[in-house]
Design a protein around this motif. Structure first.
Motif, short mmCIF file in Angstrom:
data_model
loop_
_atom_site.label_atom_id
_atom_site.label_comp_id
_atom_site.label_asym_id
_atom_site.label_seq_id
_atom_site.Cartn_x
_atom_site.Cartn_y
_atom_site.Cartn_z
N THR A 63 0.79 -1.19 0.26
CA THR A 63 -0.03 0.06 0.00
C THR A 63 0.91 1.26 -0.04
O THR A 63 1.80 1.36 0.81
CB THR A 63 -0.87 -0.01 1.30
N ILE A 64 0.59 2.19 -0.71
CA ILE A 64 1.50 3.45 -1.07
C ILE A 64 0.58 4.42 -0.12
O ILE A 64 -0.63 4.53 -0.14
CB ILE A 64 1.42 3.76 -2.53
N PRO A 65 1.43 5.07 0.95
CA PRO A 65 0.82 6.06 1.71
C PRO A 65 -0.08 7.20 1.07
O PRO A 65 0.10 7.28 0.03
CB PRO A 65 1.97 6.97 2.48
N ASP A 66 -0.99 7.62 1.71
CA ASP A 66 -2.09 8.55 1.40
C ASP A 66 -1.41 9.93 0.92
O ASP A 66 -0.73 10.47 1.70
CB ASP A 66 -2.98 8.82 2.44
N PRO A 67 -1.21 10.01 -0.45
CA PRO A 67 -0.32 11.41 -0.85
C PRO A 67 -1.20 12.72 -0.39
O PRO A 67 -0.38 13.74 -0.43
CB PRO A 67 -0.51 11.27 -2.58
N THR A 68 -2.17 12.65 -0.02
CA THR A 68 -2.69 14.13 0.64
C THR A 68 -2.42 14.39 1.81
O THR A 68 -2.73 15.52 2.30
CB THR A 68 -4.42 13.96 0.54
N SER A 69 -1.81 13.48 2.79
CA SER A 69 -1.45 13.76 4.17
C SER A 69 -0.11 14.64 4.19
O SER A 69 0.46 14.35 3.14
CB SER A 69 -1.42 12.40 4.91
N ARG A 70 -0.08 15.27 5.05
CA ARG A 70 1.32 15.99 5.15
C ARG A 70 2.42 14.97 5.47
O ARG A 70 2.36 14.21 6.54
CB ARG A 70 1.20 17.23 6.25
N PRO A 71 3.80 14.94 4.48
CA PRO A 71 4.48 14.00 4.84
C PRO A 71 5.20 13.87 6.21
O PRO A 71 5.42 13.14 6.84
CB PRO A 71 5.54 14.24 3.83
N ARG A 72 5.36 15.21 6.65
CA ARG A 72 6.14 15.29 8.04
C ARG A 72 5.34 14.74 9.21
O ARG A 72 5.67 14.59 10.33
CB ARG A 72 6.81 16.76 8.14
N GLU A 109 6.76 17.55 0.76
CA GLU A 109 5.39 18.55 1.07
C GLU A 109 5.08 19.44 -0.28
O GLU A 109 3.81 19.81 -0.53
CB GLU A 109 5.66 19.34 2.27
N ALA A 110 6.23 19.99 -0.49
CA ALA A 110 5.99 21.17 -1.83
C ALA A 110 5.56 20.25 -3.09
O ALA A 110 4.52 20.85 -3.60
CB ALA A 110 7.34 21.77 -2.19
N SER A 134 1.33 16.15 -7.24
CA SER A 134 0.94 14.75 -6.56
C SER A 134 2.14 14.03 -6.08
O SER A 134 3.06 14.13 -6.67
CB SER A 134 0.07 13.85 -7.37
N LEU A 135 2.00 13.83 -4.82
CA LEU A 135 3.03 12.63 -4.02
C LEU A 135 2.82 11.43 -3.86
O LEU A 135 1.77 11.04 -3.37
CB LEU A 135 3.33 13.60 -2.73
N GLY A 170 6.59 11.76 -7.73
CA GLY A 170 5.40 12.48 -7.89
C GLY A 170 5.40 13.18 -9.09
O GLY A 170 6.38 13.18 -9.96
N MET A 171 4.30 13.84 -9.48
CA MET A 171 4.11 14.63 -10.82
C MET A 171 3.75 16.22 -10.42
O MET A 171 3.09 16.48 -9.27
CB MET A 171 2.80 14.03 -11.41
N ALA A 172 4.25 17.07 -11.31
CA ALA A 172 4.08 18.73 -10.98
C ALA A 172 3.79 19.04 -12.35
O ALA A 172 4.71 19.15 -13.26
CB ALA A 172 5.33 19.24 -10.37
N GLY A 173 2.64 19.47 -12.77
CA GLY A 173 2.34 19.97 -14.09
C GLY A 173 2.77 19.14 -15.16
O GLY A 173 3.01 19.48 -16.33
N GLY A 174 2.21 17.60 -14.86
CA GLY A 174 2.62 16.94 -16.02
C GLY A 174 3.97 16.35 -16.14
O GLY A 174 4.15 15.45 -17.06
N THR A 175 4.85 17.03 -15.26
CA THR A 175 6.35 16.34 -15.29
C THR A 175 6.62 15.42 -14.25
O THR A 175 6.28 15.97 -12.99
CB THR A 175 7.09 17.58 -15.35
N PRO A 176 7.29 14.49 -14.46
CA PRO A 176 7.66 13.46 -13.31
C PRO A 176 8.76 14.19 -12.42
O PRO A 176 9.54 14.97 -12.89
CB PRO A 176 8.35 12.42 -14.12
N VAL A 177 8.76 14.11 -11.24
CA VAL A 177 9.55 14.54 -10.26
C VAL A 177 10.06 13.55 -9.25
O VAL A 177 9.35 12.70 -9.08
CB VAL A 177 8.92 15.67 -9.38
#
Length: 404
Positions: free
Chosen positions: A6-15, A261-262, A268-269, A285-292
């Motif tokens: 299971t991948i952690p919930d990406p909406t929660s704050r990582p810290r 977090e950023a 998406s994280l 994760g993804m930012a504006g369609g770009t893999p990060v």
């Protein structure tokens, strides 16, 4: 115990949530593979294509050579006139016609059908004598002997070598389709990188270029060092023009670690924390369609995270093979390799001679010197707890000449 899938919930704050669950290395690879197809095709000159991956098959449009030609230096002759020539029965050249010295690449003179090599002749009182007979066609390269028209001389996907470029040029091929090199934005993150302590971004730039990408690492006067602040990091992630973004640093759970977090707030994280030593805080994760890819800031951990995960994206985007870009050898462990099980382990090793290797330091504690001293690495899978001494292991060698 194997890490949960299971991948952690990406909406929660990582810290806040911490590394509640870690993705397996295979999950990270699957995420990369789904988001890093080869870039588009562009056309360049053959010599500019060296090191790039061919975007399509290239066929010869003509024969090579385009006509019969001499293959080596010597003298053009008729084979029938050389029958019986030997050291004891030398045959003078030039008695029945002009002496015809030729060089490699020359057209075959009319009336001749063979070439007598210079070493099969001798000069005696100004007379050139042949001391060995030659067969018809000897020393002559016929039209199309090297490459026939229509032959595929460069296959799609092949990494173009200098010899490939030379062959294309010899065939009169002026342009070749290659996969566009991906632009990889490299962003050092941390409060101290502006003090001359940024080791990650120059190292990553060299690795990106090795794997076929273009490192977007702008000079300090054009891009100030990015601090840990969320707003600054979101701005970098939103900037267009990159095929892949590497954030180096701020991947953990400390008070100043804001990269994950950023990324979560900018897009998406998808994965934060993988069961990989020593790059366990890596995030995707993804930012504006770009893999990060968010890499650990420690240079040794950053290196391991790039080689094990991020480099795969660069190589795929450049049209290459997703696998590790190193020669592989099967060697024997001189000492035990210890791994915790349930985690993949990027274990640095050095050669001990006579086909042996030994680990350098612990997989979880990565020093920069351990990477510099290593001759390669063993990727211990998550379902093993290392290897006992005397085990045959697959070693990925940093130096192509090592282990041979």
């Amino acid at each position: 115990m194997m890490p949960p899938e299971t991948i952690p919930d990406p909406t929660s704050r990582p810290r806040v949530r911490g590394f509640a669950a870690r993705a397996g290395l295979e999950q990270a690879w699957a995420w990369i593979d789904a988001r890093s197809p080869a870039r588009g095709i562009e056309t360049v000159a053959p010599w500019e294509a060296v090191g790039r991956h061919a975007g399509s098959d290239v066929a010869a449009g003509s024969d090579l050579p385009p006509a019969d030609r001499v293959a080596a230096d010597g003298f053009a002759v008729r084979a029938a006139d050389t029958v019986g020539a030997s050291d004891y029965n030398p045959i003078p050249l030039g008695l029945s016609g002009p002496l015809l010295p030729v060089s490699a690449g020359d057209a075959v003179p009319p009336g001749t059908d063979a070439m007598a090599a210079a070493e099969h002749t001798r000069s005696d009182f100004g007379m050139i004598e042949l001391v060995a007979s030659v067969a018809e066609g000897e020393g002559i390269e016929r039209r199309g002997d090297d490459v026939g028209a229509g032959t595929i001389v460069l296959a799609a996907g092949r990494r173009v070598r200098p010899s490939d470029a030379a062959l294309l040029a010899a065939l009169g091929i002026d342009t070749v389709a290659v996969v566009r090199r991906p632009v990889v934005r490299i962003v050092p993150v941390g409060r101290d990188v502006g003090d001359g302590n940024d080791l990650d971004s120059p190292m990553l730039a060299a690795l990106v270029e090795r794997d076929g990408g273009i490192a977007d690492r702008r000079p300090a006067d054009r891009r100030p060092t990015v601090p840990d602040g969320l707003a600054a990091l979101r701005g970098v992630l939103a900037e267009p023009g990159a095929d892949l973004i590497l954030l180096a640093g701020g991947s953990g759970l400390g008070e100043t670690d804001r990269s994950a977090e950023a990324l979560a707030s900018a897009g998406s994280l998808d994965i934060h924390g993988i069961a990989l030593r020593p790059a366990d805080s890596l995030a995707l994760g993804m930012a504006g369609g770009t893999p990060v890819v968010v890499l650990p800031g420690s240079p040794a951990r950053c290196f391991a995270g790039y080689e094990a995960v991020a480099g795969r994206a660069v190589r795929r985007m450049a049209g290459g093979n997703a696998g590790f870009p190193f020669p592989q050898a099967t060697l024997v462990t001189a000492r035990k390799i210890v791994s915790p099980g349930g985690w993949s382990d990027f274990c640095r090793v050095r050669l001990t001679g006579e086909g042996g290797v030994e680990p350098i330091g612990s997989g979880g504690l990565a020093s920069l010197s351990s990477v510099a001293r290593a001759d390669g690495f063993v990727l211990v899978p998550a379902d093993r707890e290392g290897y006992p001494a005397g085990s045959a292991v697959a070693v990925h060698l940093f130096d192509p000449g090592a282990g041979t």
